[in-house]
Design an enzyme around this catalytic site. Structure first.
Site, short mmCIF file in Angstrom:
data_model
loop_
_atom_site.label_atom_id
_atom_site.label_comp_id
_atom_site.label_asym_id
_atom_site.label_seq_id
_atom_site.Cartn_x
_atom_site.Cartn_y
_atom_site.Cartn_z
N SER A 1 0.32 -0.80 0.20
CA SER A 1 0.38 -0.09 0.05
C SER A 1 0.84 1.61 -0.16
CB SER A 1 -0.58 -0.28 1.21
OG SER A 1 -2.41 1.09 1.21
N HIS B 1 -2.52 -1.18 -3.31
CA HIS B 1 -4.39 0.19 -3.09
C HIS B 1 -3.70 0.92 -4.29
CE1 HIS B 1 -4.07 -2.14 1.17
NE2 HIS B 1 -4.91 -2.78 0.14
N ASP C 1 -4.77 -4.33 5.78
CA ASP C 1 -4.95 -5.67 4.73
C ASP C 1 -3.70 -6.96 5.07
OD1 ASP C 1 -6.59 -6.82 2.20
OD2 ASP C 1 -5.19 -4.74 1.14
#
Length: 199
Positions: free
Chosen positions: A19, A46, A139
């Site tokens: 991310s 992401h 995540d």
């Protein structure tokens, strides 16, 4: 654990999650992998869904591997990097067929590393490698648990070398991690694990 200890299982896929700070992390990781890597690499990074992404073009400049955005119902091949498009979950089915979905957000994100890792665990079991790089949030942590429970191997970037520690620390908190490595060492370990089964 030494890479050769996993040789009997063999590996068929590498799944990577990142991310915040991930473009640098992914560039470093992919730059260390050979163009002839005998497995595909699936990536969830992401991305801002409001903008067209150029992540595939950016990462293609860092690696000799083929890099592309994943497509629905696409068959995956060795030596190729498949990246989840913005705002689509990336899953893989048994037999190496990709699926893209716009189902609900997981931990406030889409694409979700957890969903990718869980699908990889279901499709490949002990033949899967899951890798968590820099990023904020949690995540990937449920997903690495799934990969490990099916006999796969989990690699996490050492939080001390991560631009953002949230995702690596959450993965470590599961207690299911096989390797905790500085970013610069991850590619060599992945290559060693994958190549060991060819010997």
């Amino acid at each position: 654990m030494h890479p050769s200890e996993r040789a009997c299982d063999g590996y068929e896929v590498v799944a990577v999650a990142s991310s915040a700070g991930g473009i640098h992390g992914l560039g470093t990781l992919l730059g260390g992998l050979d163009a002839q890597l005998p497995v595909p690499v699936l990536i969830v990074q992401h991305l801002d869904p409001r903008h067209r992404t150029v992540i595939a073009e950016v990462l293609a400049r860092r690696t000799a591997m083929r890099v592309k955005l994943a497509e629905d119902q696409e068959q995956i091949f060795p030596g190729t990097v498949y990246i989840a498009p913005p705002d689509r979950h990336l899953l893989v089915r048994p037999g190496g067929l990709l699926a893209l979905t716009d189902s609900e957000l997981v931990h406030f994100v889409r694409p979700s590393a957890d969903l990718l890792f869980e699908s990889v665990a279901g499709a490949y079991g002990s033949q899967a490698i899951a890798c968590v790089l820099t990023g904020t949030g949690r995540d990937g942590s449920m997903g690495v648990d799934a990969v490990k429970s099916r006999g796969g191997t989990v690699i996490v970037q050492d939080p001390a070398t991560a631009e953002f520690r949230g995702m690596p620390e959450a993965a470590l908190g599961t207690g299911t991690v096989d390797f905790v490595l500085p970013l610069e060492e991850i590619a060599a370990v992945i290559s060693g694990l994958v190549e060991a089964k060819r010997q």
